[in-house]
Scaffold this motif. Structure first.
Motif, short mmCIF file in Angstrom:
data_model
loop_
_atom_site.label_atom_id
_atom_site.label_comp_id
_atom_site.label_asym_id
_atom_site.label_seq_id
_atom_site.Cartn_x
_atom_site.Cartn_y
_atom_site.Cartn_z
N ALA A 23 27.74 8.30 45.78
CA ALA A 23 26.49 8.57 46.52
C ALA A 23 25.30 7.89 45.84
O ALA A 23 24.42 7.34 46.52
N SER A 24 25.28 7.89 44.50
CA SER A 24 24.16 7.22 43.79
C SER A 24 24.19 5.73 44.08
O SER A 24 23.13 5.12 44.27
N ALA A 25 25.39 5.16 44.07
CA ALA A 25 25.48 3.71 44.31
C ALA A 25 24.96 3.34 45.69
O ALA A 25 24.51 2.22 45.91
N PHE A 26 25.01 4.31 46.61
CA PHE A 26 24.53 4.01 47.97
C PHE A 26 23.15 4.59 48.25
O PHE A 26 22.74 4.72 49.39
N GLY A 38 31.67 11.92 48.97
CA GLY A 38 31.65 10.49 48.65
C GLY A 38 31.99 9.64 49.86
O GLY A 38 32.64 8.61 49.75
N LEU A 39 31.51 10.06 51.04
CA LEU A 39 31.87 9.36 52.28
C LEU A 39 30.74 8.50 52.85
O LEU A 39 30.89 7.89 53.89
N SER A 40 29.61 8.46 52.16
CA SER A 40 28.47 7.73 52.71
C SER A 40 28.54 6.24 52.38
O SER A 40 29.22 5.85 51.43
N CYS A 41 27.78 5.45 53.13
CA CYS A 41 27.68 4.03 52.76
C CYS A 41 26.22 3.60 52.69
O CYS A 41 25.89 2.43 52.81
N GLY A 42 25.33 4.57 52.52
CA GLY A 42 23.90 4.30 52.41
C GLY A 42 23.18 5.63 52.43
O GLY A 42 23.83 6.68 52.40
#
Ligand SMILES: C[S@@+](CC[C@H](N)C(=O)[O-])C[C@H]1O[C@@H](n2cnc3c(N)ncnc32)[C@H](O)[C@@H]1O
Length: 420
Positions: free
Chosen positions: A33-36, A53-57
């Motif tokens: 999540a932080s990376a996105f 951890g399913l997000s992409c932004g």
């Protein structure tokens, strides 16, 4: 693969993810999540079940959500964006999460109960047929979901239907930089893993326009899709186990190893507006400004911006949420019949020189006076982006508040922005 099979595969896989152990308490899930784009502060506000951890932004970074608004999250999963948006809309607003997967909604409702939120509701539905009335929503958000839907145009039309006039859509999603290799295109794992259902960036933009949206901006955030690999045994759209305990990510990981995901796909940020219907009355509750009917009441609003990467400033990796909101407010002004001219110091320096008042302000106060807004040549605001209520008032003849002089910063001509 038929449309029916694809949707069933997606539902089964995400039901498995929801039943699995991934949670906001896992360091690996949090690092995805932080990376996105989520801050630690945002993540700390979430209940354990909300983040898998399913997000992409982070669509909230672009949505500019305001108090009292009605916000809808399409494919809300465990509800992470719903819960974060709920804080911004406050008790006068409402956030509605939509997801087709029962097990995801169970997680989301458990999180809602933990947080004791009363301004949030969840509904089970596919996102191409929303259980919501026409013209009822201020902002639609979604995170890593639309790539999973085969008929994207139907989704965009549905979003347009439920948005109020001048409503906005702020999405994070996966889109393609170039066509995928055919073996990736055929892979079910790559489809449920949010890769092979994605369309080209240009097609994404064009589908939104075809649906009837205006001011469409689709931007590659440059986020590294391999961020999912940071968490062993977890990842977006793949970071979890299905009901038989097999990691969904296992399948996606082997697909990702076979090609360079960053060369073909991108995490994109999408912003678009529903046009306010021409001649409609003002949708702002504060001022009852009537639409412009005679040419003589049309005003010219000029905006002089700080140096920005593009004309609206909404294309960089870290978009100030004020900017898309302000761009939407300017679109609203245009729809009301006013003239809007926007100048960016990095791209149109000549406009700053040619306008004597702006030139004088810049030479006395430096760039800290920007942004400056003028109505029919008279400067009405400086240093901040005004609200839609202010803009509506000025074009209706409400006098601007007296402007305080902006102190010229010591130590050079460039101000804190460091550009001149
Ligand atoms: C990759 S997950 C993203 C979840 C959430 N947005 C997040 O960032 O944590 C995709 C979610 O979309 C839901 N979904 C996929 N296709 C859908 C559709 N056609 N209609 C409704 N929900 C859908 C899945 O059930 C799943 O919860």
């Amino acid at each position: 693969m038929s449309k029916r099979m694809m949707i069933d595969d997606v539902r089964d896989q995400y039901a498995g993810v929801a039943k699995g152990a991934l949670s906001n308490e896992s360091t690996a899930v949090r690092s995805i999540a932080s990376a996105f784009g989520y801050s630690q502060d945002e993540l700390n506000q979430l209940p354990a079940e909300a983040n898998m951890g399913l997000s992409c932004g982070n669509p909230l970074a672009l949505a500019g959500i305001r108090e009292g608004e009605v916000v809808v999250d399409l494919g809300c999963g465990g509800g992470m964006d719903v819960f974060l948006a709920a804080r911004s809309v406050g008790s006068a607003g409402r956030v509605i999460g939509i997801d087709m997967t029962t097990e995801m909604l169970e997680r989301a409702r458990a999180g809602q109960q933990k947080l004791g939120l009363t301004n949030v509701e969840f509904h089970q539905s596919t996102i191409d047929k929303l259980p919501l009335p026409d013209n009822s929503v201020d902002c639609v958000i979604s995170n890593c979901v639309i790539n999973l839907v085969s008929d994207k145009l139907a989704v965009f039309r549905e979003i347009l239907r439920v948005l109020k006039p001048a409503g906005r859509v702020a999405l994070s999603d996966i889109a393609l930089k170039q066509e995928l290799p055919s073996e990736v295109k055929q892979s079910v794992e790559a489809y449920v893993g949010c890769i092979s259902g994605a369309v080209l960036i240009e097609e994404y933009r064009s589908l939104l326009e075809q649906a009837g949206f205006g001011s469409v901006v689709v931007t590659d955030t440059g986020a590294d899709l391999n961020a999912y690999a940071m968490a062993s045994d977890s990842g977006c759209c793949g970071g979890a186990c299905d009901s038989e305990g097999k990691s969904l990510h296992d399948g996606l990981a082997s697909v990702m190893q076979s090609f360079d995901a960053n060369a073909y796909a991108a995490s994109v940020r999408v912003h678009a507006l529903k046009q306010a219907s021409t001649g409609s009355v003002n949708t702002i509750p504060v001022l009852n400004v009537q639409p412009i009917s005679k040419e003589k009441t049309m005003k010219t609003v000029q905006v002089y911006d700080k140096p920005m990467c593009c004309s609206t400033g909404v294309c960089g990796p870290d978009v100030d949420p004020v900017l898309p909101k302000f761009a939407a407010d300017l679109d609203w002004l245009k729809n009301q019949g006013h003239n809007v001219e926007r100048y960016n110091l990095a791209q149109q320096p000549q406009a700053f020189i040619e306008n004597k008042e702006i030139h004088h302000l810049l030479s006395t106060a430096g760039t800290d006076c920007l942004p400056v807004v003028a109505v029919d040549g008279e400067i009405v605001s400086q240093t901040v982006y005004p609200s839609r209520e202010d803009l509506a008032g000025w074009v209706a003849g409400v006098p601007a508040k007296q402007l305080l002089p902006v102190a010229k910063p010591s130590g050079g001509c460039c101000g804190t922005s460091g550009c001149c």
